[in-house]
Enzyme design. Structure first.
Site, PDB file in Angstrom:
ATOM      1  N   LYS A 178       0.813  -1.229   0.000  1.00  0.00           N
ATOM      2  CA  LYS A 178       0.000   0.000   0.000  1.00  0.00           C
ATOM      3  C   LYS A 178       0.839   1.268   0.000  1.00  0.00           C
ATOM      4  O   LYS A 178       0.417   2.299  -0.520  1.00  0.00           O
ATOM      5  CB  LYS A 178      -0.959  -0.015   1.186  1.00  0.00           C
TER       6      LYS A 178
ATOM      7  N   GLU B 232      -9.964   6.955   3.692  1.00  0.00           N
ATOM      8  CA  GLU B 232     -10.837   6.008   4.366  1.00  0.00           C
ATOM      9  C   GLU B 232     -10.007   4.767   4.675  1.00  0.00           C
ATOM     10  O   GLU B 232      -9.006   4.502   4.012  1.00  0.00           O
ATOM     11  CB  GLU B 232     -12.009   5.626   3.453  1.00  0.00           C
TER      12      GLU B 232
ATOM     13  N   SER C 215       1.851  -9.858  -1.058  1.00  0.00           N
ATOM     14  CA  SER C 215       1.414  -8.470  -0.870  1.00  0.00           C
ATOM     15  C   SER C 215       1.730  -7.887   0.499  1.00  0.00           C
ATOM     16  O   SER C 215       1.909  -6.679   0.633  1.00  0.00           O
ATOM     17  CB  SER C 215      -0.084  -8.351  -1.152  1.00  0.00           C
TER      18      SER C 215
HETATM   19  C1  LIG Z   1      -5.040  -4.107   1.609  1.00  0.00           C
HETATM   20  C2  LIG Z   1      -4.351  -5.375   1.312  1.00  0.00           C
HETATM   21  C3  LIG Z   1      -4.745  -6.213   0.242  1.00  0.00           C
HETATM   22  C4  LIG Z   1      -5.954  -5.944  -0.608  1.00  0.00           C
HETATM   23  O1  LIG Z   1      -5.955  -4.740  -1.315  1.00  0.00           O
HETATM   24  P1  LIG Z   1      -5.737  -4.697  -2.895  1.00  0.00           P
HETATM   25  O2  LIG Z   1      -6.065  -3.303  -3.262  1.00  0.00           O
HETATM   26  O3  LIG Z   1      -6.664  -5.693  -3.516  1.00  0.00           O
HETATM   27  O4  LIG Z   1      -4.322  -5.044  -3.165  1.00  0.00           O
HETATM   28  C5  LIG Z   1      -3.998  -7.355  -0.024  1.00  0.00           C
HETATM   29  N1  LIG Z   1      -2.929  -7.692   0.734  1.00  0.00           N
HETATM   30  C6  LIG Z   1      -2.533  -6.925   1.772  1.00  0.00           C
HETATM   31  C7  LIG Z   1      -1.346  -7.353   2.564  1.00  0.00           C
HETATM   32  C8  LIG Z   1      -3.216  -5.747   2.096  1.00  0.00           C
HETATM   33  O5  LIG Z   1      -2.815  -4.996   3.130  1.00  0.00           O
END
Ligand SMILES: *Cc1c(COP(=O)(O)O)cnc(C)c1O
Length: 393
Positions: A89, A111, A377
């Site tokens: 993010k 948000e 992610s």
């Molecule tokens: C917020 C988050 C997501 C989901 O958000 P996307 O916009 O779909 O990427 C996925 N993995 C992690 C670790 C997150 O913090």
């Protein structure tokens, strides 16, 4: 096939800017200048510098040998979990905070649901010394106390959303209302590839550094920049869009997106939007969303707060409709087991969101020569309570 946005802000049938008239000047202002600002050398120099020295990029592309052995293919993990604040993010919030500065904004709003985007926004506001106001559902504030504390430590004001179900969609409504009332001095940082044009395009551009790096790293490690499979999880879809971005036109690369099936696609407790959703308008864009017959948004459910969203970004809706990306649904249990497996085999505890992408490996009939890249992610530290309860640790 064209997978990119057109000049009207559409990806095929999806996208656009379905906004109240009072928001029109804000969105129009952003739309007319975001590309010029982002493409300017002065922006790029600062953006690249912060990605390198503050976020810690490039993130490693790691050859996961024991996972590879288990699945009978060569598996790489793109380590977004090693970024500052522990997930992808921050790539987006760094880009948007520099943009906000160039636009002359003095105040930032955002948000947040689980608090991950709120933390990433509070982080960059502290970095730049800008005022930061985070809208968060009252229910979420209670569920996510550590993230609320993080935001406060970095100087953000956290305002509870007390209407409706007191969760993410209500926080989004409050943030929109704030922006309408403060159009001149405030920039709204949206946390995924959702919202009115140009947000989905802008956020995917900022996240596209993930696939840009992956191609270079894969080439130096394997001699080819094209894997057979690329996988990512989808909430709104920003880490997936970043991971897919530079592979979209490589038609021989199979792209797989993992959505949260929750307790099961047909259990009534799910967030598998591409299966359960229909076309409609959500948070300012035409997309696919989970809705009742008369168009009310259905509350989604997933064990992972980051995938607990009733829609997907408009570009994902398009990629789904034209079948460029395959969307699969992964249950809570499958995701949790995949997190445990990755921890045991690789010494990497992933976020539960990421567990959904890892679990998708189970259903691929790999050839021995196949190469797969998964977007890791985020890290699992934030999910430790959930792991402890689920596995009775
Ligand atoms: C917020 C988050 C997501 C989901 O958000 P996307 O916009 O779909 O990427 C996925 N993995 C992690 C670790 C997150 O913090």
């Amino acid at each position: 096939m064209n997978y990119r946005v057109n000049e009207k802000g559409y990806y095929g049938d999806f996208g656009g800017a379905y906004i109240p008239e009072m928001l029109y000047p804000n969105i129009e202002d952003l739309r007319t200048c975001y590309l010029d600002i982002i493409n300017s050398p002065i922006f790029q120099i600062e953006y690249q510098d912060l990605l390198k020295n503050y976020v810690g990029r490039p993130s490693p592309l790691y050859h996961a040998e024991r996972l590879s052995k288990r699945y009978g293919a060569t598996i790489y993990l793109k380590r977004e979990d090693l970024n500052h604040t522990g997930a992808h993010k921050i790539n987006n919030t760094i880009g948007q905070i520099i943009l906000a500065e160039r636009l002359g904004k003095k105040r930032i709003i955002a948000e947040t649901g689980a608090g991950q985007h709120g933390v990433a926004t509070a982080t960059v506001c502290a970095l730049k010394g800008l005022e930061c106001v985070i809208y968060m559902g009252e229910v979420d504030i209670k569920r996510q106390a550590p993230n609320v504390a993080r935001m406060k430590m970095m100087g953000a004001t956290v305002i509870p959303a007390t209407s409706g179900s007191k969760t993410l969609k209500d926080a989004t409504n409050e943030a929109m209302r704030d922006w309408i009332n403060n159009p001149v001095d405030t920039h709204y940082i949206i946390g995924s590839v959702v919202g009115p044009h140009p947000y989905p395009e802008m956020v995917s551009l900022f996240q596209s550094v993930i696939s840009e790096e992956t191609k270079t790293q894969l080439f130096s490690q394997t001699g080819s920049s094209q894997p057979d499979y690329v996988l990512a999880c989808v909430g709104g879809g920003s880490n997936a869009m970043g991971m897919f971005y530079h592979f979209l036109d490589d038609e021989n690369v199979q792209l797989i997106a993992a959505e949260a099936a929750g307790l099961g696609v047909n259990s009534g407790h799910s967030a598998a939007t591409s299966i359960l959703g229909r076309e409609g308008v959500l948070h300012g864009s035409r997309t696919i969303l989970m809705q009742t017959d008369d168009g009310q948004v259905i509350e989604p459910y997933s064990i992972s707060a980051g995938l607990d969203y009733p829609g997907i970004g408009p570009q994902h809706a398009h990629l789904h409709k034209v079948k460029r990306v395959k969307y699969v649904a992964i249950t809570d249990d499958e995701a949790m087991q995949a997190c445990m497996l990755c921890s045991k085999l690789e010494g990497i505890i992933p976020a539960i969101e990421t567990g959904h992408a890892l679990a998708a490996l189970e259903n691929i009939a790999f050839k021995k020569t196949d190469v797969a890249v998964i977007c890791l992610s985020g890290r699992g530290d934030k999910d430790l309570d959930t792991f402890m309860n689920y596995f009775k640790l």
